[in-house]
Design a protein around this motif. Structure first.
Motif, PDB file in Angstrom:
ATOM      1  N   ARG A  21       0.832  -1.211   0.000  1.00  0.00           N
ATOM      2  CA  ARG A  21       0.000   0.000   0.000  1.00  0.00           C
ATOM      3  C   ARG A  21       0.862   1.256   0.000  1.00  0.00           C
ATOM      4  NH1 ARG A  21      -5.602  -0.922   3.089  1.00  0.00           N
ATOM      5  NH2 ARG A  21      -5.706   1.296   2.592  1.00  0.00           N
ATOM      6  N   SER A  43       1.026   4.074  -3.142  1.00  0.00           N
ATOM      7  CA  SER A  43       0.443   5.372  -2.782  1.00  0.00           C
ATOM      8  C   SER A  43       0.772   6.427  -3.829  1.00  0.00           C
ATOM      9  CB  SER A  43       0.973   5.834  -1.421  1.00  0.00           C
ATOM     10  OG  SER A  43       0.555   4.959  -0.418  1.00  0.00           O
ATOM     11  N   ASP A  67      -3.072   8.735   0.690  1.00  0.00           N
ATOM     12  CA  ASP A  67      -2.901   7.287   0.561  1.00  0.00           C
ATOM     13  C   ASP A  67      -1.911   6.762   1.608  1.00  0.00           C
ATOM     14  OD1 ASP A  67      -4.625   7.320  -1.590  1.00  0.00           O
ATOM     15  OD2 ASP A  67      -3.036   7.186  -3.105  1.00  0.00           O
ATOM     16  N   LEU A  68      -0.841   7.525   1.848  1.00  0.00           N
ATOM     17  CA  LEU A  68       0.142   7.123   2.866  1.00  0.00           C
ATOM     18  C   LEU A  68      -0.480   7.099   4.253  1.00  0.00           C
ATOM     19  CD1 LEU A  68       3.279   9.113   1.683  1.00  0.00           C
ATOM     20  CD2 LEU A  68       2.961   6.646   1.605  1.00  0.00           C
ATOM     21  N   ALA A 120      -2.857   4.157   4.548  1.00  0.00           N
ATOM     22  CA  ALA A 120      -2.125   2.902   4.724  1.00  0.00           C
ATOM     23  C   ALA A 120      -1.655   2.753   6.163  1.00  0.00           C
ATOM     24  CB  ALA A 120      -0.943   2.838   3.762  1.00  0.00           C
TER      25      ALA A 120
END
Length: 56
Positions: free
Chosen positions: A25, A29, A34-35, A38
């Motif tokens: 993930r 990203s 997204d980071l 995750a």
């Protein structure tokens, strides 16, 4: 609660799998959201694994 050796083996196996998914993930990203997502996913997954262990 007593932890037996198979339980420890399962926990190590599950945590390794979770970490591999987390790394996937991270590398997939596209932005900071997204980071962060995750990281939250991984934290929740590890917390649930430790709080509610599966018994086989």
């Amino acid at each position: 609660m007593t932890i037996t050796f198979p339980d420890v083996e399962n926990m190590i196996e599950e945590s390794s799998s979770l970490f591999e998914c987390y790394l996937e993930r991270i590398f997939e990203s596209k932005n900071m959201n997204d980071l962060i997502s995750a990281s939250h996913w991984y934290t929740d997954a590890v917390f649930n694994m430790l709080t509610y262990p599966r018994h086989r």
